[in-house]
Design a protein around this motif. Structure first.
Motif, PDB file in Angstrom:
ATOM      1  N   GLY A   1      61.362  36.846 -13.095  1.00  0.00           N
ATOM      2  CA  GLY A   1      62.744  36.929 -13.469  1.00  0.00           C
ATOM      3  C   GLY A   1      63.141  36.589 -15.064  1.00  0.00           C
ATOM      4  N   VAL A   2      62.117  36.905 -15.704  1.00  0.00           N
ATOM      5  CA  VAL A   2      62.106  36.519 -17.293  1.00  0.00           C
ATOM      6  C   VAL A   2      62.982  37.695 -17.812  1.00  0.00           C
ATOM      7  N   PHE A   3      63.834  37.487 -18.819  1.00  0.00           N
ATOM      8  CA  PHE A   3      64.708  38.200 -19.480  1.00  0.00           C
ATOM      9  C   PHE A   3      63.940  38.994 -20.775  1.00  0.00           C
TER      10      PHE A   3
ATOM     11  N   ARG B   1      59.318  47.904 -20.878  1.00  0.00           N
ATOM     12  CA  ARG B   1      60.587  48.500 -20.995  1.00  0.00           C
ATOM     13  C   ARG B   1      60.871  48.741 -19.332  1.00  0.00           C
TER      14      ARG B   1
ATOM     15  N   ALA C   1      57.810  40.025 -14.934  1.00  0.00           N
ATOM     16  CA  ALA C   1      59.001  40.372 -14.343  1.00  0.00           C
ATOM     17  C   ALA C   1      59.469  39.972 -13.265  1.00  0.00           C
TER      18      ALA C   1
ATOM     19  N   ILE D   1      72.527  42.758 -20.963  1.00  0.00           N
ATOM     20  CA  ILE D   1      72.328  42.723 -22.379  1.00  0.00           C
ATOM     21  C   ILE D   1      72.222  44.271 -22.916  1.00  0.00           C
TER      22      ILE D   1
ATOM     23  N   ALA E   1      70.648  49.149 -21.136  1.00  0.00           N
ATOM     24  CA  ALA E   1      71.232  47.942 -20.504  1.00  0.00           C
ATOM     25  C   ALA E   1      70.053  47.147 -19.646  1.00  0.00           C
ATOM     26  N   VAL E   2      69.966  46.030 -20.111  1.00  0.00           N
ATOM     27  CA  VAL E   2      68.745  45.160 -19.716  1.00  0.00           C
ATOM     28  C   VAL E   2      69.536  44.082 -18.671  1.00  0.00           C
ATOM     29  N   TRP E   3      69.154  44.001 -17.476  1.00  0.00           N
ATOM     30  CA  TRP E   3      69.844  42.740 -16.877  1.00  0.00           C
ATOM     31  C   TRP E   3      69.030  42.102 -15.922  1.00  0.00           C
ATOM     32  N   ARG E   4      69.347  40.685 -15.653  1.00  0.00           N
ATOM     33  CA  ARG E   4      68.761  39.978 -14.563  1.00  0.00           C
ATOM     34  C   ARG E   4      69.917  39.184 -13.695  1.00  0.00           C
ATOM     35  N   ARG E   5      69.669  38.857 -12.454  1.00  0.00           N
ATOM     36  CA  ARG E   5      70.548  38.287 -11.625  1.00  0.00           C
ATOM     37  C   ARG E   5      70.037  36.825 -11.919  1.00  0.00           C
ATOM     38  N   TYR E   6      70.975  36.027 -11.992  1.00  0.00           N
ATOM     39  CA  TYR E   6      70.864  34.466 -11.822  1.00  0.00           C
ATOM     40  C   TYR E   6      72.067  33.941 -10.919  1.00  0.00           C
TER      41      TYR E   6
ATOM     42  N   ARG F   1      59.797  47.965 -16.891  1.00  0.00           N
ATOM     43  CA  ARG F   1      59.926  46.799 -15.970  1.00  0.00           C
ATOM     44  C   ARG F   1      61.082  45.966 -16.425  1.00  0.00           C
ATOM     45  N   GLY F   2      62.078  46.526 -17.184  1.00  0.00           N
ATOM     46  CA  GLY F   2      63.190  46.040 -17.333  1.00  0.00           C
ATOM     47  C   GLY F   2      63.507  44.844 -18.339  1.00  0.00           C
ATOM     48  N   PHE F   3      62.488  44.826 -19.105  1.00  0.00           N
ATOM     49  CA  PHE F   3      62.637  43.496 -20.241  1.00  0.00           C
ATOM     50  C   PHE F   3      63.469  44.082 -21.375  1.00  0.00           C
ATOM     51  N   ALA F   4      64.240  43.089 -22.007  1.00  0.00           N
ATOM     52  CA  ALA F   4      64.584  43.249 -23.209  1.00  0.00           C
ATOM     53  C   ALA F   4      63.405  42.991 -24.148  1.00  0.00           C
TER      54      ALA F   4
ATOM     55  N   LEU G   1      71.056  46.627 -25.450  1.00  0.00           N
ATOM     56  CA  LEU G   1      69.931  46.530 -26.448  1.00  0.00           C
ATOM     57  C   LEU G   1      70.714  47.221 -27.746  1.00  0.00           C
TER      58      LEU G   1
END
Lengths: 422, 93
Positions: A61-63, A86, A58, B25, B13-18, A88-91, B27
């Motif tokens: 920065g892994v999605f 989940r 996590a 996304i 809602a799953v998110w990341r900063r780039y 830790r915010g993962f899909a 789910l």
């Protein structure tokens, strides 16, 4: 660009992996003929150890996190692992044979909130599926689980690698997928076993049969072939080292399920640090088709799919052409041309040049000639720096036997979320 | 939407900063949304925020008057609530 491509592109730009496969179990309740894994020798991590590794993934920065095994559901703490991921915010995707998923388990999985559950289903014919898994009634149990998951609104992707034991499989599973409201991904991937044994190839389907089943399509050069070639040379054959990173059940990190070198031990280092320190990072980040000698000079390049790890194990060169991929490209071209004639190798080839391996030049419609495989000083420098990509034959690290007929791997599209730009 | 209600990222809602962009996304819908710089700024600040505090944050960070910022923020929040990516909590609707 679809959603998966967009996320890959964003991740690549920042030099971080889009997704990681986390193998949590070193055991399975099936015994599939084609399985690449050797189980029961690596050992498994505790829940706490897995949580620390998930934290590190996590922080990098892994999605997406794909949780798999072996068979992940054999772990009594799997649901806790999924919930933690989940949190830790993962899909999160779960890869499973679904054999142990009953109504109560389906309830629990639905409550976790997964992106997808990927289920291996080898045939729409129960006997064929059971023949692959070698577990009686596995088809019945697996389809029951899929039905239970779908009833709860869980998105399910059915995965069907082609094997000779399930020749009617793909079409049957595709129909079943439609009926159950699942996505279907057929693949022709069968790789050697982790220990180098080629047992899985005993059930590989020939390119000719794949063509008959519609799993390979005919290919002919396009009107703007130069552009098609140029575009392909910039593409990556697969996600090795970028979106295909795998954490083995004991915490060791590999660049993909099949590439055999260990990048790091994630029980000792977080993913970001491990990748930063891995010299192979430079190799994988630049590993487009233009880095693959032979293939980049082959007129059949646009027809080709490859697996670097299969190239290593089959032909002894991770970055070179190999017979089974070449066979498939030839079959695709021959099908479009109506016939295929392979001329003797060009005069600049070394004596004993194997005509079963590219590169090839198309000299007329349906006529190809093996040509010289040009290795540049940069290729040689890469092979020297990363010795495992072309190990000495006498090291015994690779199997150089070739089996005929052979086939290579085809990268199937993963499920593709749509993109909206806001 | 009631300006006193708090906004929260939806569980799906799953998110990341780039870099300067946020990718989210859903789910549930399996759709990726890519926000521009302003949208990314808002997304990162809206988890637990009120509409008023988001408007204030936008006015502080970007050269925009409060009226314009309020319209934009309300539109952003309403759209993402409708798409299930944000959920309002507390207060009257």
């Amino acid at each position: 660009m679809n959603g998966a491509q967009l996320l890959r592109s964003l991740s690549l730009r920042e030099g971080r992996p889009m997704g990681v496969h986390l193998q949590v179990a070193d055991r399975c309740n099936h015994s599939c003929h084609h399985c690449y894994q050797v189980q029961g020798e690596k050992g498994e991590l505790s829940f706490d150890q897995l949580c620390r590794i998930i934290d590190g993934i996590a922080d990098a920065g892994v999605f997406t996190l794909n949780v798999s095994g072996g068979e992940a559901t054999l772990r009594p703490d799997l649901l806790d692992i999924l919930r933690y991921a989940r949190g830790r915010g993962f899909a999160v995707r779960l890869f499973t044979n679904a054999f142990l998923i009953d109504e109560a388990y389906a309830d629990a999985l639905a409550a976790v909130g997964l992106l997808e559950v990927h289920v291996s289903l080898y045939s729409g014919v129960a006997e064929e599926h059971d023949a692959v898994t070698r577990v009686p009634h596995s088809f019945e149990r697996t389809v029951g689980a899929i039905t239970a998951l779908r009833r709860r609104g869980v998105r399910v992707v059915l995965k069907t690698p082609a094997t000779t034991l399930s020749v009617r499989g793909a079409l049957g599973v595709e129909a079943l997928a439609r009926e159950l409201g699942c996505e279907h991904q057929a693949s022709t991937d069968l790789t050697m076993r982790e220990d180098g044994a080629d047992a899985p190839w005993a059930v590989r389907v020939t390119p000719e049969e794949l063509l008959r089943q519609g799993m390979l399509s005919p290919w002919a050069p396009s009107a703007d072939e130069a552009r098609a070639r140029a575009e392909k040379l910039e593409k990556y054959p697969c996600g090795v080292g970028r979106s295909g990173l795998v954490v083995l059940p004991d915490g060791r990190l590999q660049a993909c399920t099949d590439t055999p070198n260990i990048l790091a031990d994630l029980t000792q280092a977080g993913l970001a640090d491990a990748l930063q320190q891995a010299p192979e990072r430079e190799l994988f980040e630049g590993l487009t088709w233009s880095r693959v000698h032979g293939c980049r000079d082959c007129d059949l390049l646009p027809a080709c799919h490859r697996c670097h790890a299969t190239a290593l194990r089959e032909g002894g060169d991770y970055l070179g052409p190999y017979a089974s991929a070449c066979a498939r490209a030839r079959v695709r071209y021959g099908a479009a041309a109506g016939s295929l004639e392979v001329l003797p190798p060009s005069a600049d080839c070394a004596p004993g040049r194997d005509p079963a391996v590219g590169p090839y030049a198309i000299v007329a419609t349906g006529v190809i000639r093996p040509v010289h495989d040009v290795r540049t000083p940069a290729d040689e420098a890469l092979a020297q720096r990363f010795a495992w990509v072309r190990p000495p034959v006498e090291s015994g690290l690779v199997t150089l036997r070739r089996k005929a007929p052979l086939q290579s791997s085809v990268a199937q599209p993963s499920s593709v979320p749509q993109v909206e730009r806001v | 939407m009631n300006a006193q209600r708090t906004i929260h990222h939806a569980r799906d809602a799953v998110w990341r900063r780039y870099d300067d962009q946020v990718a989210v996304i859903s789910l549930d819908a399996n759709r990726v949304r890519l926000f521009n710089a302003v949208g990314s700024f808002l997304w990162e600040r809206c988890d637990g925020a009120t509409l008023d505090s988001m408007v204030a944050a936008v006015c502080e960070r970007f050269a925009v008057d409060e009226g314009t910022a309020r319209v934009d923020v309300e539109g952003f929040v309403d759209d993402l609530v409708a798409r299930g990516l944000l959920r309002p909590e507390g207060g009257a609707p």
